[in-house]
Design an enzyme around this catalytic site. Structure first.
Site, PDB file in Angstrom:
ATOM      1  N   ASP A 143       0.866  -1.177   0.000  1.00  0.00           N
ATOM      2  CA  ASP A 143       0.000   0.000   0.000  1.00  0.00           C
ATOM      3  C   ASP A 143       0.903   1.228   0.000  1.00  0.00           C
ATOM      4  O   ASP A 143       1.857   1.314   0.768  1.00  0.00           O
ATOM      5  CB  ASP A 143      -0.890  -0.016   1.249  1.00  0.00           C
ATOM      6  N   CYS A 145      -8.304 -24.420  17.375  1.00  0.00           N
ATOM      7  CA  CYS A 145      -7.064 -24.042  16.696  1.00  0.00           C
ATOM      8  C   CYS A 145      -5.891 -24.312  17.648  1.00  0.00           C
ATOM      9  O   CYS A 145      -6.097 -24.569  18.844  1.00  0.00           O
ATOM     10  CB  CYS A 145      -7.114 -22.573  16.290  1.00  0.00           C
ATOM     11  N   CYS A 188      -6.114 -22.275  20.948  1.00  0.00           N
ATOM     12  CA  CYS A 188      -7.196 -22.615  21.879  1.00  0.00           C
ATOM     13  C   CYS A 188      -7.080 -24.037  22.418  1.00  0.00           C
ATOM     14  O   CYS A 188      -7.567 -24.329  23.517  1.00  0.00           O
ATOM     15  CB  CYS A 188      -8.547 -22.426  21.188  1.00  0.00           C
TER      16      CYS A 188
END
Length: 509
Positions: free
Chosen positions: A87, A276, A279
């Site tokens: 960007d 995941c 977790c």
């Protein structure tokens, strides 16, 4: 640039985008990487999570590294050997009004640091800008893009991106896309959605994407700042191929934990509804008790897993031919998102989503709610029926049963014996009238429709289908359930209507 489309559904594409540093499978979430402060390393993003494309800020890179960046290149600066999008400072322009660099100088810098997918310095319109000011920002962006192309010339392997501006001023979006397309940009990016999404203006976002896709239906499209799990399926379904965001980190800093249907504040949670690596290796209490910076990193990693999983789930829906069902399922997580998908109804702006929908699918499609009468498969079938030709003068219509195709049922065989010279048809609230001869054509025999009470006021396409088809005949006999009775009355048909639930109804016809 090479962009190969492999599979489609609605306006979504699973494709391959070629860059100087390898191929990127789309749709793809593109994590934002800070060029100076990297809380989560780009190496982790590529090797542990499988992200092959990241986006970083060329303006910050220029201000911090200067000539050193020109010597080392952006891949070395951020430590990433995959594809890098840059960007040029548009975000800083949006935040602060201007940046201390000219478009030509920025273009040369992005070229020098060997960005794979550079973006010219644009003037984002944001959201809520008066029309006149937004028009001026679009003009400035287009002038900057012309200046960029003059600097770049033909001596580049990079995929330069045309930044489409205009936000909620849809005619400006269309004008911007047309102008950039005319300049020869092969990759487009839709600007200013961050503020739209922060305001939950998903319907406006959908219309903005639709107006751009009207002009550039085939070119790959990037969506700036789309980092919420709810927006990903909608954006992909409307034809966005890549989308970036720093949301995974921004939410983590704010103590917000992403899940499939939104975000939750960790202090308000009771369970970790995710398996995941983060977790599955920590309890909620352990995460809460971590030092702030450590917890932020772990939650950010979890958020990345959620975003990647959402992209993969959407890709699988494309492969299964169930993207419509998946988008509608996700839309029920928030009323503002449902407001957006309702636009898929009788609205010509979104007819383009039919272009990528396969003519035939291996799996039956599901009908649930009135909005489903507008899915491309149903629209196509009604259009096919509108072209159905017959020389028969009598029409007999019978309710659809559980057995498909209709011509294989006992009801059809009894009717065909009783009315050998009549056109026999069945009906479905979503598909309309179904002539027996084409009752095995997809999706007439390839759908599942729940049995439920319905109001014809919610199914105007059915009333229109009945009215148009029945109007071709001199005599019409309808064996009707309650839904069909309402429809026949609303269509003002001159027809003999028999109650489907009466005993021996076929014998009495």
């Amino acid at each position: 640039m090479a962009f190969e489309v492999r599979y489609t559904d609605l306006a979504a594409r699973i494709g391959r985008l070629s860059t100087p540093h390898g191929e990127v499978e789309t749709p793809a979430f593109v994590p934002v990487v800070h060029p100076v402060r990297q809380t989560i390393s780009p190496q982790f993003l590529k090797e542990k999570m499988g992200f092959s494309l990241v986006i970083t800020n060329a303006y910050i890179t220029l201000k911090h590294y200067g000539d050193e960046a020109r010597k080392r290149g952006i891949h070395n600066i951020i430590g990433f050997d995959g594809s890098v999008m840059t960007d040029s400072g548009g975000y800083q322009v949006l935040e602060y009004g201007s940046v201390e660099v000219e478009p030509a100088a920025m273009a040369q810098f992005e070229k020098d640091i060997k960005s794979d997918i550079p973006i010219p310095l644009d003037k984002p319109t944001g959201y809520g800008l008066p029309y006149g000011q937004a028009k001026e920002y679009v003009r400035i962006t287009l002038e900057n893009c012309k200046e960029t192309l003059e600097v770049v010339g033909n001596d580049t392997d990079a995929v330069w991106v045309g930044p489409v501006q205009g936000a909620e001023h849809f005619d400006l979006v269309e004008h911007s896309a047309q102008a950039l397309d005319g300049m020869g940009f092969q990759f487009m990016a839709l600007g200013s959605p961050v503020e739209l999404m922060e305001a939950y203006e998903f319907a406006t976002l959908a219309r903005m994407i639709a107006r751009a896709k009207k002009v550039i239906p085939a070119k790959p499209v990037h969506l700036f700042g789309a980092g919420h799990p709810l927006t990903i399926p909608l954006a992909i379904a409307l034809g966005c191929d890549t989308f970036d965001s720093a949301s995974y980190m921004l939410y983590a800093k704010d103590g917000r934990y992403m899940h499939a249907n939104g975000t939750a504040r960790m202090e308000e949670m009771t369970y970790l509804p995710c398996q995941c690596p983060v977790c599955s290796s920590h309890t909620l209490k352990e995460l809460r008790d971590m030092p702030r910076d450590q917890r932020m990193i772990e939650v950010a990693k979890h958020n990345l897993h959620v975003l990647k999983a959402e992209v993969d789930m959407t890709k699988q829906a494309i492969m299964d031919g169930r993207l419509w069902e998946y988008v509608m399922q996700k839309a029920r997580a928030h009323p503002k998102l449902m407001e957006a998908v309702q636009l898929f109804g009788n609205n010509g702006e979104f007819d383009f989503i039919a272009d990528g929908t396969p003519l035939f699918k291996e799996k039956a499609i599901f009908f649930f709610d009135p909005i489903d009468q507008y899915r491309p498969e149903a629209r196509r079938f009604r259009q096919a029926v509108s072209r159905f030709a017959t020389t028969k003068k009598k029409l007999v219509v019978f309710p659809e049963g559980e057995i498909h195709p209709f011509y294989a049922t006992r009801g059809f065989k009894a009717l065909a014996k009783k009315f050998p010279d009549a056109q026999i048809a069945t009906y479905n609230p979503y598909l309309g009238i179904i002539p027996a001869e084409i009752s095995d054509v997809f999706p007439a025999s390839h759908n599942l429709t729940p049995r439920a009470e319905r109001r014809t006021s919610d199914y105007q396409t059915f009333v229109e289908s009945l009215q148009a088809f029945a109007g071709k005949f001199d005599e019409v006999i309808i064996v009707a359930d309650e839904f069909m009775k309402q429809a026949a009355h609303e269509a003002r048909l001159k027809a003999r209507v028999e109650d489907y639930h009466s005993d021996h109804v076929i014998d009495r016809l």
